[in-house]
Design an enzyme around this catalytic site. Structure first.
Site, mmCIF file in Angstrom:
data_model
loop_
_atom_site.group_PDB
_atom_site.id
_atom_site.type_symbol
_atom_site.label_atom_id
_atom_site.label_comp_id
_atom_site.label_asym_id
_atom_site.label_seq_id
_atom_site.Cartn_x
_atom_site.Cartn_y
_atom_site.Cartn_z
ATOM 1 C CE1 TYR A 167 -7.071 7.718 4.484
ATOM 2 C CE2 TYR A 167 -7.965 5.899 5.755
ATOM 3 C CZ TYR A 167 -6.906 6.721 5.420
ATOM 4 O OH TYR A 167 -5.685 6.546 6.030
ATOM 5 C CG HIS A 196 -3.810 7.887 1.450
ATOM 6 N ND1 HIS A 196 -4.810 7.167 2.085
ATOM 7 C CD2 HIS A 196 -2.649 7.270 1.784
ATOM 8 C CE1 HIS A 196 -4.258 6.178 2.769
ATOM 9 N NE2 HIS A 196 -2.952 6.213 2.600
ATOM 10 C CG HIS A 216 2.259 7.630 3.139
ATOM 11 N ND1 HIS A 216 2.261 6.700 2.131
ATOM 12 C CD2 HIS A 216 1.123 7.389 3.853
ATOM 13 C CE1 HIS A 216 1.174 5.947 2.214
ATOM 14 N NE2 HIS A 216 0.474 6.331 3.251
ATOM 15 C CD GLU A 274 -3.029 4.371 -0.572
ATOM 16 O OE1 GLU A 274 -1.878 4.782 -0.395
ATOM 17 O OE2 GLU A 274 -3.568 3.529 0.186
ATOM 18 C CG ASN A 301 3.157 1.465 -0.194
ATOM 19 O OD1 ASN A 301 3.711 0.776 0.639
ATOM 20 N ND2 ASN A 301 1.983 1.176 -0.705
ATOM 21 N NE ARG A 302 4.593 0.033 5.770
ATOM 22 C CZ ARG A 302 3.275 -0.027 5.539
ATOM 23 N NH1 ARG A 302 2.818 -0.377 4.351
ATOM 24 N NH2 ARG A 302 2.416 0.265 6.496
ATOM 25 C CG ASP A 331 -1.506 -1.351 4.292
ATOM 26 O OD1 ASP A 331 -1.535 -0.758 3.197
ATOM 27 O OD2 ASP A 331 -0.817 -0.971 5.245
#
Ligand SMILES: *[C@@H]1O[C@H](CO)[C@@H](O)[C@H](O)[C@H]1NC(C)=O
Ligand SMILES: *[C@@H]1O[C@H](CO)[C@@H](O)[C@H](O)[C@H]1NC(C)=O
Ligand SMILES: *[C@@H]1O[C@H](CO)[C@@H](O)[C@H](O)[C@H]1NC(C)=O
Length: 361
Positions: free
Chosen positions: A196, A194, A118, A327, A92-93, A263
């Site tokens: 999907y 991660h 990431h 996640e 993440n950020r 998100d």
């Protein structure tokens, strides 16, 4: 214990990487785990300790591969969506690509506007891991990957030893266990898988009709650079309320080409570091369902908002909202938010992240 023969393409990749700075000559390959009955299996690769496929039956025994991915290592090397990857050192950020720890300032790679995402441009999902153990037979087959992250890698402080184990158990259970030990300096650590998910099968269209339940009565709102404001607010009465099973697309903003969708991080209810139920997902068409348990404070819901014309496995082309990611993680940008649960691991401490996916139909 056995090791699978690496595929020929793996060797080419290995040679191609051998010239780069931190390259060791480790073969890259695909490895499979299968239950005894043969109707539940996964494939992984030591490129990024990545989950490549998950085959589960519906109630008629029809198998579908329920995660997005690529057929070749080249796809994973080139891909930008972190499909199935183990993301780190910090998923993440991180705001403005910097943080201060024990009075020292650290700078990271900017790869999301001014933010870092990431783990940088070559995070744990883009490196070669060592296969430590591979037991492909028996009731609980498993594989363990290891990666040593060096002091200063992608800007992060201190050496870090990381293990990720994928294991099948129960009738249709997949566990992913991660641990990380800091050996020289304190560092933020936030690892996530991660994958999907599309329980109708990868490439089968969007997941807007999938029912989703999140055991989360609060979430962490974002500012306009996608960084948490620091608040943790109730989901009640918002588009983030998935406390009872709700179609993914029921309340979300749908914007063609990106910009819409979810998100965002949810604060998982219950005791932060205890294994507890996080989410339930069900595809009403096939009846395939998954229950996710984990021991992390948060879970990021991402609805593949930016996936577009992505050429995936078996000739399928993935589009926007074609899957959802769950996640489990520490809260995003926790390193810059003392009010959030800490993501710092000090020398001698061990970070542990357990995930359990229980499939049914
Ligand atoms: C590499 O990735 C780009 C962008 O996602 C994509 O357009 C291209 O087709 C990919 N190339 C290969 C060889 O997979
Ligand atoms: C990055 O930061 C600079 C300086 O604060 C600012 O002018 C710029 O708009 C920022 N860029 C983005 C994409 O947020
Ligand atoms: C981390 O996981 C590996 C693989 O399962 C295990 O051998 C090791 O003991 C674990 N480390 C810690 C500190 O728990």
């Amino acid at each position: 214990m056995a090791r699978a023969a690496p595929l020929p393409v793996a060797l080419l990749l290995c040679l191609a990487l051998a010239g780069s700075a931190n390259a060791e000559r480790k073969p890259v390959g695909f490895y499979g785990l299968k239950n005894k009955k043969g109707d539940f299996s996964i494939k992984v690769t030591n490129w990024g300790a990545t989950l490549v496929s998950v085959l589960v039956p519906d109630c008629q025994g029809n198998l579908a591969d329920v995660i997005l991915g690529y057929d070749t290592l080249r796809g994973y090397v080139n891909g930008t969506g972190s499909f199935g990857a183990t993301v780190g050192r910090v998923v993440n950020r991180i705001a403005k690509s910097r943080f201060v720890l024990d009075g020292k300032a650290y700078r990271l790679f900017r790869n999301d506007g001014n933010n870092s995402i990431h783990g940088g441009h070559r995070g744990f999902g883009k490196v070669i891991w060592t296969v430590k153990e591979y037991v492909r037979d028996g009731d609980t087959p498993y594989i363990t990957f290891f990666y040593h992250s060096f002091d200063g890698e992608q800007g992060f402080p201190g050496d870090l030893d990381v293990y990720v184990t994928y294991q099948l158990s129960g009738p249709y259970e997949l566990s992913i266990r991660m641990n990380a030990t800091a050996t020289t300096k304190a560092t933020p650590v936030n690892l996530a898988n991660h994958a999907y998910w599309n329980l109708a099968g990868h490439g089968s269209g969007d997941v807007l009709e999938h029912e989703l339940q999140l055991l989360a009565s609060r979430y962490t709102p974002l500012d306009d650079t996608k960084i948490p404001t620091g608040q943790v607010v109730p989901v009640a009465g918002t588009m983030y309320d998935f406390r009872t099973p709700t179609p993914v697309g029921a309340h979300m903003e749908i914007v063609p080409g990106g910009g819409g969708g979810y998100d965002i991080n949810f604060a998982v209810d219950g005791q932060q570091d205890a294994m507890r139920k996080v989410a339930f997902v069900r595809d009403p068409e096939s009846g395939r369902a998954l229950e996710l348990w984990a021991n992390q404070p948060g879970v990021q819901l991402y609805t593949s908002n930016w996936v577009s014309n992505e050429k995936g496995k078996a000739g399928e082309v993935y589009e926007q909202y074609g899957a959802l990611c769950l996640e489990t993680q520490a809260y995003p940008d926790a390193v810059n938010h003392p009010e959030f649960p800490s993501s710092i691991v000090r020398p001698g401490q061990v970070y542990k992240h357990g995930m359990l996916f229980k499939f049914s139909n």
